[in-house]
Design a protein around this motif. Structure first.
Motif, PDB file in Angstrom:
ATOM      1  N   ALA A 139     -13.307-104.414-136.378  1.00  0.00           N
ATOM      2  CA  ALA A 139     -12.125-104.665-137.644  1.00  0.00           C
ATOM      3  C   ALA A 139     -10.806-103.941-137.270  1.00  0.00           C
ATOM      4  CB  ALA A 139     -12.544-104.170-138.851  1.00  0.00           C
ATOM      5  N   LYS A 140      -9.886-104.675-137.778  1.00  0.00           N
ATOM      6  CA  LYS A 140      -8.436-104.100-137.387  1.00  0.00           C
ATOM      7  C   LYS A 140      -7.960-103.175-138.855  1.00  0.00           C
ATOM      8  CE  LYS A 140      -3.431-105.089-136.964  1.00  0.00           C
ATOM      9  NZ  LYS A 140      -2.483-105.966-136.634  1.00  0.00           N
TER      10      LYS A 140
ATOM     11  N   ARG B 242     -19.341-116.003-145.824  1.00  0.00           N
ATOM     12  CA  ARG B 242     -19.489-114.559-144.922  1.00  0.00           C
ATOM     13  C   ARG B 242     -19.816-113.437-145.817  1.00  0.00           C
ATOM     14  NH1 ARG B 242     -14.825-113.277-141.046  1.00  0.00           N
ATOM     15  NH2 ARG B 242     -16.200-111.543-140.777  1.00  0.00           N
TER      16      ARG B 242
ATOM     17  N   ALA C 179      -3.415-112.672-143.187  1.00  0.00           N
ATOM     18  CA  ALA C 179      -5.179-112.714-142.575  1.00  0.00           C
ATOM     19  C   ALA C 179      -5.813-113.166-143.728  1.00  0.00           C
ATOM     20  CB  ALA C 179      -5.448-111.342-142.234  1.00  0.00           C
TER      21      ALA C 179
ATOM     22  N   ASP D 272     -13.494-108.233-140.871  1.00  0.00           N
ATOM     23  CA  ASP D 272     -12.269-108.673-139.967  1.00  0.00           C
ATOM     24  C   ASP D 272     -11.026-107.356-140.038  1.00  0.00           C
ATOM     25  OD1 ASP D 272     -13.156-111.052-138.939  1.00  0.00           O
ATOM     26  OD2 ASP D 272     -12.636-111.640-141.128  1.00  0.00           O
TER      27      ASP D 272
ATOM     28  N   CYS E  37     -12.463-111.046-150.178  1.00  0.00           N
ATOM     29  CA  CYS E  37     -11.664-112.305-149.142  1.00  0.00           C
ATOM     30  C   CYS E  37     -11.104-113.351-150.348  1.00  0.00           C
ATOM     31  CB  CYS E  37     -12.653-112.983-148.483  1.00  0.00           C
ATOM     32  SG  CYS E  37     -13.679-114.112-149.585  1.00  0.00           S
TER      33      CYS E  37
ATOM     34  N   ALA F 220      -9.828-114.344-143.628  1.00  0.00           N
ATOM     35  CA  ALA F 220     -10.422-112.955-143.210  1.00  0.00           C
ATOM     36  C   ALA F 220     -11.231-112.473-144.399  1.00  0.00           C
ATOM     37  CB  ALA F 220      -9.251-112.078-142.742  1.00  0.00           C
TER      38      ALA F 220
END
Length: 218
Positions: free
Chosen positions: A2-3, A52, A23, A178, A42, A28
Motif C-alpha cells: 500500500a502507498k 473488495r 485514487a 491500496d 472506499c 482504491a
C-alpha cells in the motif's frame, strides 16, 4: 504494498487529500482513521472496491456496510429521515454514532441490509474524514479494520479485544489495501454507538463510544 499518505491530523495537506480522492475515484481501497476506530473504506459508488472491502472483512452479501456522510443534510440524500430521527440526529452529529435508517435508491444494494432495505450512516467528527468526504463528494464506506481471527478449532471469529499498534495495524493490512492514511494517531478500539431509527421509537442496539449521550434522547 500500500502507498502511505502522511497527513496532518488537524490541517491535512490539500494536495495529498486530492491524491487520495483521485485514487478512491479509480476504485482504491484504503485504511484510514476515524473518530472511533481505524476503518477500511472506499467510494460508496465504486462497486468493485466495495466487493473488495467485503472480501477483506469476509462479509457475506447479506451483511450491511456502514458509510460516512459529511453532514446531516447529506444523510437525507441517502436515507429517509422522519421528524423524530431528524431531531435526535441533529443533537448527535457529528460524532461517534451510527444511525440505521431506511435507504433511498442512491444506496447500492451491495451496501444495504437486503431484507429490510436499511443502511447504516455516520457523520464523523474527524477533520481528515471530513476533508476526504468534501473532496470526493461521495460517501465513504467505513467498516472496522479489525479482521476475523482464526480460533483453535479453525473457525473464524472477530477479535474481541484487539490491541495492535498503528505500525502493527498498517503491517497487517499492507497487502490488502491500496493506500494507508497515516495521521500519526494510534488506533482506538471503542466502536460507534448504533441507533436504530427505522421504527416509531429510537433504539440503541449497540453501546459504544458516548452511548450515554445518545441514551439521553432515546
Amino acid at each position: 504494498m500500500a502507498k502511505i499518505f502522511q497527513l496532518h491530523p488537524d490541517n491535512p495537506q490539500v494536495r495529498r487529500i486530492e491524491e487520495i480522492q483521485a485514487a478512491l475515484q479509480r476504485g482504491a481501497v484504503m485504511l484510514y482513521p476515524t473518530d472511533t476506530v481505524y476503518a477500511i473504506g472506499c467510494d460508496l459508488n465504486a462497486k468493485s472496491a466495495v466487493e473488495r472491502v467485503r472480501k477483506i472483512k469476509q462479509l457475506a452479501n447479506d451483511k450491511p456496510l456502514t458509510f460516512l456522510c459529511s453532514s446531516l443534510s447529506n444523510v437525507a440524500t441517502y436515507a429517509y429521515v422522519n421528524d423524530t430521527a431528524y431531531r435526535m440526529m441533529k443533537r448527535l452529529v457529528p460524532g461517534p454514532f451510527t444511525f440505521l435508517l431506511p435507504a433511498t435508491k442512491l444506496v447500492p444494494r451491495l451496501v444495504q441490509e437486503p431484507k429490510r432495505k436499511t443502511t447504516g450512516i455516520r457523520v464523523p467528527n474527524h477533520t481528515v474524514c471530513q476533508a476526504l468526504l468534501t473532496a470526493l463528494a461521495n460517501p465513504i464506506i467505513s467498516t472496522s479494520a479489525h479482521l476475523p481471527q482464526k480460533t483453535d478449532d479453525d473457525s473464524m471469529e472477530m477479535e474481541v479485544e484487539p490491541s495492535l499498534s498503528r505500525v502493527e495495524l498498517f503491517d497487517s493490512l499492507d497487502n490488502l489495501v491500496d493506500l494507508i492514511v497515516d495521521t500519526g494517531e494510534e488506533p482506538t478500539y471503542e466502536v460507534s454507538t448504533i441507533l436504530d431509527l427505522t421504527g416509531e421509537q429510537p433504539m440503541i442496539t449497540r453501546r459504544g463510544k458516548e452511548w450515554e449521550k445518545a441514551a439521553a434522547w432515546v
